[in-house]
Motif scaffolding. Structure first.
Motif, PDB file in Angstrom:
ATOM      1  N   ALA A 143       0.834  -1.207   0.000  1.00  0.00           N
ATOM      2  CA  ALA A 143       0.000   0.000   0.000  1.00  0.00           C
ATOM      3  C   ALA A 143       0.869   1.258   0.000  1.00  0.00           C
ATOM      4  O   ALA A 143       0.573   2.240   0.669  1.00  0.00           O
ATOM      5  N   THR A 144       1.952   1.198  -0.796  1.00  0.00           N
ATOM      6  CA  THR A 144       2.750   2.414  -0.997  1.00  0.00           C
ATOM      7  C   THR A 144       1.971   3.310  -1.966  1.00  0.00           C
ATOM      8  O   THR A 144       1.098   2.835  -2.684  1.00  0.00           O
ATOM      9  N   ASN A 145       2.282   4.602  -1.975  1.00  0.00           N
ATOM     10  CA  ASN A 145       1.527   5.552  -2.813  1.00  0.00           C
ATOM     11  C   ASN A 145       1.602   5.184  -4.301  1.00  0.00           C
ATOM     12  O   ASN A 145       2.633   4.695  -4.763  1.00  0.00           O
ATOM     13  N   PRO A 146       0.505   5.430  -5.054  1.00  0.00           N
ATOM     14  CA  PRO A 146       0.528   5.120  -6.485  1.00  0.00           C
ATOM     15  C   PRO A 146       1.231   6.198  -7.310  1.00  0.00           C
ATOM     16  O   PRO A 146       0.682   6.716  -8.276  1.00  0.00           O
ATOM     17  N   ASP A 147       2.444   6.576  -6.899  1.00  0.00           N
ATOM     18  CA  ASP A 147       3.234   7.531  -7.691  1.00  0.00           C
ATOM     19  C   ASP A 147       4.544   6.848  -8.105  1.00  0.00           C
ATOM     20  O   ASP A 147       4.749   5.666  -7.804  1.00  0.00           O
ATOM     21  N   PHE A 148       5.439   7.573  -8.743  1.00  0.00           N
ATOM     22  CA  PHE A 148       6.654   6.959  -9.303  1.00  0.00           C
ATOM     23  C   PHE A 148       7.465   6.203  -8.244  1.00  0.00           C
ATOM     24  O   PHE A 148       7.753   5.017  -8.382  1.00  0.00           O
ATOM     25  N   LEU A 177      -7.482   4.124  -6.925  1.00  0.00           N
ATOM     26  CA  LEU A 177      -6.959   5.408  -6.459  1.00  0.00           C
ATOM     27  C   LEU A 177      -6.443   6.182  -7.658  1.00  0.00           C
ATOM     28  O   LEU A 177      -5.820   5.606  -8.535  1.00  0.00           O
ATOM     29  N   PRO A 178      -6.683   7.477  -7.714  1.00  0.00           N
ATOM     30  CA  PRO A 178      -6.135   8.238  -8.845  1.00  0.00           C
ATOM     31  C   PRO A 178      -4.610   8.204  -8.828  1.00  0.00           C
ATOM     32  O   PRO A 178      -4.011   8.112  -7.763  1.00  0.00           O
ATOM     33  N   ALA A 194     -10.262   0.370  -2.557  1.00  0.00           N
ATOM     34  CA  ALA A 194      -8.915   0.021  -3.042  1.00  0.00           C
ATOM     35  C   ALA A 194      -8.362  -1.188  -2.286  1.00  0.00           C
ATOM     36  O   ALA A 194      -7.636  -2.003  -2.853  1.00  0.00           O
ATOM     37  N   ILE A 195      -8.721  -1.302  -1.005  1.00  0.00           N
ATOM     38  CA  ILE A 195      -8.256  -2.457  -0.229  1.00  0.00           C
ATOM     39  C   ILE A 195      -9.023  -3.706  -0.648  1.00  0.00           C
ATOM     40  O   ILE A 195      -8.437  -4.753  -0.923  1.00  0.00           O
ATOM     41  N   LYS A 196     -10.350  -3.562  -0.751  1.00  0.00           N
ATOM     42  CA  LYS A 196     -11.188  -4.721  -1.098  1.00  0.00           C
ATOM     43  C   LYS A 196     -10.845  -5.263  -2.486  1.00  0.00           C
ATOM     44  O   LYS A 196     -10.862  -6.456  -2.715  1.00  0.00           O
ATOM     45  N   GLU A 197     -10.550  -4.352  -3.414  1.00  0.00           N
ATOM     46  CA  GLU A 197     -10.306  -4.783  -4.799  1.00  0.00           C
ATOM     47  C   GLU A 197      -8.825  -4.900  -5.115  1.00  0.00           C
ATOM     48  O   GLU A 197      -8.417  -4.745  -6.262  1.00  0.00           O
ATOM     49  N   ARG A 198      -8.027  -5.169  -4.094  1.00  0.00           N
ATOM     50  CA  ARG A 198      -6.580  -5.309  -4.343  1.00  0.00           C
ATOM     51  C   ARG A 198      -6.313  -6.462  -5.304  1.00  0.00           C
ATOM     52  O   ARG A 198      -7.038  -7.445  -5.327  1.00  0.00           O
ATOM     53  N   LYS A 199      -5.244  -6.286  -6.114  1.00  0.00           N
ATOM     54  CA  LYS A 199      -4.956  -7.267  -7.164  1.00  0.00           C
ATOM     55  C   LYS A 199      -3.602  -7.935  -6.909  1.00  0.00           C
ATOM     56  O   LYS A 199      -2.724  -7.369  -6.276  1.00  0.00           O
ATOM     57  N   GLU A 200      -3.489  -9.146  -7.464  1.00  0.00           N
ATOM     58  CA  GLU A 200      -2.221  -9.870  -7.367  1.00  0.00           C
ATOM     59  C   GLU A 200      -1.123  -9.003  -7.986  1.00  0.00           C
ATOM     60  O   GLU A 200      -1.341  -8.329  -8.982  1.00  0.00           O
ATOM     61  N   TYR A 201       0.043  -9.042  -7.397  1.00  0.00           N
ATOM     62  CA  TYR A 201       1.159  -8.190  -7.846  1.00  0.00           C
ATOM     63  C   TYR A 201       2.421  -9.031  -7.872  1.00  0.00           C
ATOM     64  O   TYR A 201       2.950  -9.407  -6.835  1.00  0.00           O
TER      65      TYR A 201
END
Ligand SMILES: [Zn+2]
Length: 202
Positions: A143-148, A177-178, A194-201
């Motif tokens: 759950a790190t920020n969705p930035d670079f 999340l935007p 965003a937590i409920k719909e987390r995806k495999e990574y």
């Protein structure tokens, strides 16, 4: 001659050093603080001094606490097989507010950011790997920020985990999340989704 008093200017400059505070807001806060009664200022300073003296990092997850082990790590009802990895304590607070996560956390205290010369050894990454190696973890939620730098940190951690243990589910919560959003500032509903719909990574 300076048009602004030098003592007021120093106060504004100190306040401006706080995160997310621009010059205009710093001015407003400075003038507000100066309008307070002596008693109120004292209470504010005492609370800050007390917090500074008594709060420390939890030795397990690096959340902030005044207990030996933080409230989340010592809560028997939390699912210890799931670790949610966040950059900062305010991200943890934002996820807690959603009420939709019942596992435990790991606060990195930063991210990997080559542009600002921040490498993996400047965040609590080794401590995370030690936790994963030494306990029965089934899932790591990134759950790190969705930035670079947040994405780069997530990729780096996923690779490291895969290299030490293959049987762990690795997921990423940024879905929904935007782009460039900060988890700590996201609204509760968006974050909950965003937590409920987390995806495999992988
Ligand atoms: Zn803890």
């Amino acid at each position: 001659m300076e048009s602004i008093n030098s003592k007021l200017k120093s106060l504004i400059e100190e306040i401006e050093k706080l995160p997310s505070i621009g010059p205009k807001t710093a001015e407003r806060i400075a003038l507000y603080l100066l309008s307070l009664e002596e008693q109120e200022i004292k209470k504010f300073l005492d609370t800050l001094t007390d917090a500074r003296a008594n709060l420390h990092l939890c030795p397990i997850c690096f959340n902030i606490t005044d207990k030996e082990i933080c409230e989340i790590c010592s809560d028997e009802s939390r699912d210890r097989s799931s670790i949610c990895v966040v950059e900062e304590v305010n991200d943890l607070l934002a996820i807690e507010k959603t009420g939709s996560y019942k596992g435990v956390y790991h606060v990195l205290h930063g991210d990997i950011d080559p542009i600002n010369h921040k490498g993996p050894d400047q965040i609590k990454l080794k401590e995370l790997l030690d936790r994963i190696k030494n306990s029965h973890i089934k899932e790591v939620i990134l759950a790190t920020n969705p930035d670079f730098s947040g994405d780069m940190t997530a990729t780096y951690i996923a690779k490291l985990i895969n290299s030490i243990k293959m049987d762990i589910r690795i997921t990423r919560i940024a879905v929904g999340l935007p782009k460039e959003a900060e988890i700590g500032l996201a609204d509760t509903l968006t974050l909950s989704m965003a937590i409920k719909e987390r995806k495999e990574y992988k």
